[in-house]
Design an enzyme around this catalytic site. Structure first.
Site, mmCIF file in Angstrom:
data_model
loop_
_atom_site.group_PDB
_atom_site.id
_atom_site.type_symbol
_atom_site.label_atom_id
_atom_site.label_comp_id
_atom_site.label_asym_id
_atom_site.label_seq_id
_atom_site.Cartn_x
_atom_site.Cartn_y
_atom_site.Cartn_z
ATOM 1 N N SER A 15 -45.831 65.881 46.713
ATOM 2 C CA SER A 15 -45.520 64.782 45.791
ATOM 3 C C SER A 15 -44.141 64.929 45.168
ATOM 4 O O SER A 15 -43.718 66.015 44.809
ATOM 5 C CB SER A 15 -46.564 64.781 44.674
ATOM 6 N N SER A 17 -43.626 63.475 42.325
ATOM 7 C CA SER A 17 -43.931 63.499 40.895
ATOM 8 C C SER A 17 -43.869 64.930 40.361
ATOM 9 O O SER A 17 -43.400 65.162 39.248
ATOM 10 C CB SER A 17 -45.327 62.920 40.645
ATOM 11 N N THR A 62 -53.225 58.304 42.034
ATOM 12 C CA THR A 62 -52.464 57.572 43.041
ATOM 13 C C THR A 62 -53.345 57.112 44.194
ATOM 14 O O THR A 62 -54.581 57.171 44.104
ATOM 15 C CB THR A 62 -51.255 58.429 43.508
ATOM 16 N N LYS A 66 -56.573 54.184 42.365
ATOM 17 C CA LYS A 66 -56.184 53.552 41.088
ATOM 18 C C LYS A 66 -57.208 52.547 40.560
ATOM 19 O O LYS A 66 -57.339 52.377 39.357
ATOM 20 C CB LYS A 66 -54.821 52.873 41.235
ATOM 21 N N ASN A 87 -53.063 54.422 36.578
ATOM 22 C CA ASN A 87 -52.267 55.443 37.287
ATOM 23 C C ASN A 87 -52.000 56.663 36.418
ATOM 24 O O ASN A 87 -51.435 57.644 36.891
ATOM 25 C CB ASN A 87 -50.934 54.863 37.789
ATOM 26 N N ASP A 102 -47.385 51.997 35.924
ATOM 27 C CA ASP A 102 -46.707 51.303 37.041
ATOM 28 C C ASP A 102 -46.136 49.967 36.553
ATOM 29 O O ASP A 102 -45.151 49.472 37.096
ATOM 30 C CB ASP A 102 -47.690 51.005 38.188
ATOM 31 N N GLY A 129 -53.623 46.420 46.769
ATOM 32 C CA GLY A 129 -54.235 47.624 46.199
ATOM 33 C C GLY A 129 -53.835 47.811 44.744
ATOM 34 O O GLY A 129 -53.406 46.867 44.068
ATOM 35 N N TYR A 224 -40.973 54.971 48.431
ATOM 36 C CA TYR A 224 -39.810 55.672 47.929
ATOM 37 C C TYR A 224 -38.973 56.217 49.094
ATOM 38 O O TYR A 224 -38.857 57.417 49.301
ATOM 39 C CB TYR A 224 -40.303 56.804 47.015
ATOM 40 N N GLY A 243 -38.591 52.278 46.077
ATOM 41 C CA GLY A 243 -39.489 52.551 44.946
ATOM 42 C C GLY A 243 -39.039 53.647 43.995
ATOM 43 O O GLY A 243 -39.774 54.006 43.080
HETATM 44 P P1 NDP Z 1 -53.928 51.356 47.803
HETATM 45 O O1 NDP Z 1 -54.608 52.356 48.664
HETATM 46 O O2 NDP Z 1 -54.617 50.895 46.575
HETATM 47 O O3 NDP Z 1 -53.521 50.056 48.682
HETATM 48 C C1 NDP Z 1 -52.898 50.203 49.928
HETATM 49 C C2 NDP Z 1 -52.420 48.847 50.411
HETATM 50 O O4 NDP Z 1 -51.753 49.005 51.680
HETATM 51 C C3 NDP Z 1 -53.543 47.838 50.650
HETATM 52 O O5 NDP Z 1 -53.059 46.539 50.402
HETATM 53 C C4 NDP Z 1 -53.836 48.039 52.146
HETATM 54 O O6 NDP Z 1 -54.436 46.924 52.760
HETATM 55 C C5 NDP Z 1 -52.443 48.219 52.677
HETATM 56 N N1 NDP Z 1 -52.415 48.947 53.949
HETATM 57 C C6 NDP Z 1 -52.508 50.275 54.120
HETATM 58 N N2 NDP Z 1 -52.426 50.584 55.434
HETATM 59 C C7 NDP Z 1 -52.284 49.403 56.097
HETATM 60 C C8 NDP Z 1 -52.132 49.045 57.460
HETATM 61 N N3 NDP Z 1 -52.113 49.976 58.420
HETATM 62 N N4 NDP Z 1 -51.990 47.740 57.785
HETATM 63 C C9 NDP Z 1 -51.993 46.788 56.818
HETATM 64 N N5 NDP Z 1 -52.140 47.063 55.504
HETATM 65 C C10 NDP Z 1 -52.284 48.356 55.147
HETATM 66 O O7 NDP Z 1 -52.509 52.016 47.440
HETATM 67 P P2 NDP Z 1 -51.517 51.669 46.235
HETATM 68 O O8 NDP Z 1 -51.580 50.210 45.980
HETATM 69 O O9 NDP Z 1 -51.743 52.599 45.128
HETATM 70 O O10 NDP Z 1 -50.101 52.024 46.912
HETATM 71 C C11 NDP Z 1 -49.519 51.183 47.911
HETATM 72 C C12 NDP Z 1 -48.113 51.698 48.240
HETATM 73 O O11 NDP Z 1 -47.263 51.529 47.094
HETATM 74 C C13 NDP Z 1 -48.095 53.177 48.590
HETATM 75 O O12 NDP Z 1 -47.120 53.402 49.580
HETATM 76 C C14 NDP Z 1 -47.692 53.814 47.269
HETATM 77 O O13 NDP Z 1 -47.136 55.070 47.445
HETATM 78 C C15 NDP Z 1 -46.686 52.776 46.737
HETATM 79 N N6 NDP Z 1 -46.557 52.827 45.273
HETATM 80 C C16 NDP Z 1 -45.349 53.252 44.749
HETATM 81 C C17 NDP Z 1 -45.157 53.311 43.398
HETATM 82 C C18 NDP Z 1 -43.832 53.761 42.849
HETATM 83 O O14 NDP Z 1 -43.780 54.183 41.686
HETATM 84 N N7 NDP Z 1 -42.755 53.683 43.605
HETATM 85 C C19 NDP Z 1 -46.225 52.933 42.445
HETATM 86 C C20 NDP Z 1 -47.445 52.454 43.093
HETATM 87 C C21 NDP Z 1 -47.586 52.435 44.461
HETATM 88 P P3 NDP Z 1 -56.047 46.830 52.878
HETATM 89 O O15 NDP Z 1 -56.529 46.455 51.490
HETATM 90 O O16 NDP Z 1 -56.263 45.737 53.860
HETATM 91 O O17 NDP Z 1 -56.537 48.166 53.322
#
Ligand code: NDP
Length: 316
Positions: A15, A17, A62, A66, A87, A102, A129, A224, A243
């Site tokens: 991470s 973080s 994370t 969440k 988060n 977030d 998500g 990121y 990010g």
């Molecule tokens: P979640 O697990 O809650 O959600 C993941 C999301 O990605 C869902 O919409 C999921 O769709 C989609 N997804 C994952 N794999 C696939 C795939 N192969 N094809 C299509 N859709 C896919 O994760 P988070 O929302 O917490 O995080 C999402 C991203 O955002 C991550 O990369 C995370 O690291 C980043 N993030 C960065 C932050 C920052 O501070 N820079 C803060 C928060 C998040 P489905 O629902 O259909 O599975």
């Protein structure tokens, strides 16, 4: 006694973080260690229960926990309640408080991306998500009037829209099925594109084809690193941002919640940059391909502030 702060996710190894938080604890003389807890969904409740003990200052939560962590805490702050996602966790005695930093983190990133332009009113969000919930909530409170959410599993995007429906009665918030032609039509009408999926995190792939990106779009990828999407968007003439800034500011807000101290922002930014330069390219705690997902509770050493960043990385 050294206090503990943990990042709970799956996966979490290497991470970023850890790099920024451990450096901040050390610089401010706070006797605390930031640990990475890789916990699959069935282990989440037990991990959260452990946080009630005196030795913990709190936690970050994370991907993918969440939303699932929400019913496991005792109280939600306004942003956590509004998003239905947590988060950051703090402890008051044995009670756990769920926060969503977030939201302020995303707002800093969006403001920077928009710059001197007028704040746009239309956005397309990819993903539904926990991260997408912070994004949509922030866009609504910023005054966006049309937000279209695309997700691989449409029902999750529909649940997100339903969650926000009360506060979004004045505007057009809708979920749409993930079809390239529909995304293309929406992108032609929008000003802002946010990638809140994890597509592009592990592999150098984009959630959408480069050809459907119109020029002059503002594109923010929560991941990121300089993702394929961001490179394609830049080539198409868009303004882009990854990010990093969101990660920094959600982290700074969490740090203040745990410690009561203002976060040493410049130092945290420097440590994030170091970690990135050393090859860690994940968004917020995902492991490199080939990493050991079973490596539980790897503590970021209190003096080795670059530990997560210097870990050997595969192609991420
Ligand atoms: P979640 O697990 O809650 O959600 C993941 C999301 O990605 C869902 O919409 C999921 O769709 C989609 N997804 C994952 N794999 C696939 C795939 N192969 N094809 C299509 N859709 C896919 O994760 P988070 O929302 O917490 O995080 C999402 C991203 O955002 C991550 O990369 C995370 O690291 C980043 N993030 C960065 C932050 C920052 O501070 N820079 C803060 C928060 C998040 P489905 O629902 O259909 O599975």
């Amino acid at each position: 006694m050294t206090k503990r702060v943990v990042l709970i996710g799956h996966p979490v190894a290497h991470s970023l973080s850890g790099a920024m938080h451990q450096a901040a604890f050390d610089a401010q003389g706070i006797d605390a260690a930031y640990e990475l807890w890789d916990r699959v969904p069935t282990e989440l409740a037990e991990a959260v229960t452990q946080l009630r003990s005196d030795e913990f200052l709190g936690a970050n939560v994370t991907i993918p926990h969440k939303e699932k962590v929400v019913p496991l805490v005792d109280r939600l702050t306004e942003d956590a309640q509004a998003t239905g996602a947590v988060n950051t966790i703090t402890r008051e005695g044995k009670r756990l408080i769920g926060h969503n930093t977030d939201v302020p983190g995303f707002k800093v990133a969006l403001d920077k991306l928009v710059g001197k332009r007028k704040m746009p009113r239309q956005a397309v969000v990819l993903g539904a998500g926990g991260g997408a919930r912070a994004v949509v909530h922030s866009l609504i409170t910023e005054g966006f009037l049309r937000i279209v959410v695309f997700n691989r599993h449409l029902h999750r995007a529909e649940a997100l829209v339903k969650h926000f429906s009360k506060g979004a009665a004045h505007m057009d918030l809708r979920a749409m099925p993930w079809h390239e032609s529909i995304i293309e039509a929406e992108l032609a009408k929008t000003k802002v594109l946010i990638n809140a999926t994890s597509i592009g995190l592990l592999d150098d792939v984009s959630p959408i084809p480069a050809e459907i990106l119109p020029p002059e779009l503002l594109v923010l990828d929560l991941i990121y690193k300089r993702t394929r999407l961001l490179r394609d968007a830049e080539a198409a003439g868009c303004s882009v941002m990854d990010g990093e800034l969101m990660l920094l500011h959600q982290g700074a807000a969490a740090y203040t919640l745990w410690t009561g101290q203002p976060a040493p922002l410049a130092l945290m930014q420097e440590k994030l940059a170091d970690a990135r330069a050393h090859g860690v390219r994940s968004a917020e705690g995902e492991p490199v391909a080939g990493g050991d997902p079973a490596s539980d509770a790897s503590t970021v050493g209190s003096t080795d502030t670059t530990a997560p960043g210097t870990a050997p990385t595969a192609d991420r």
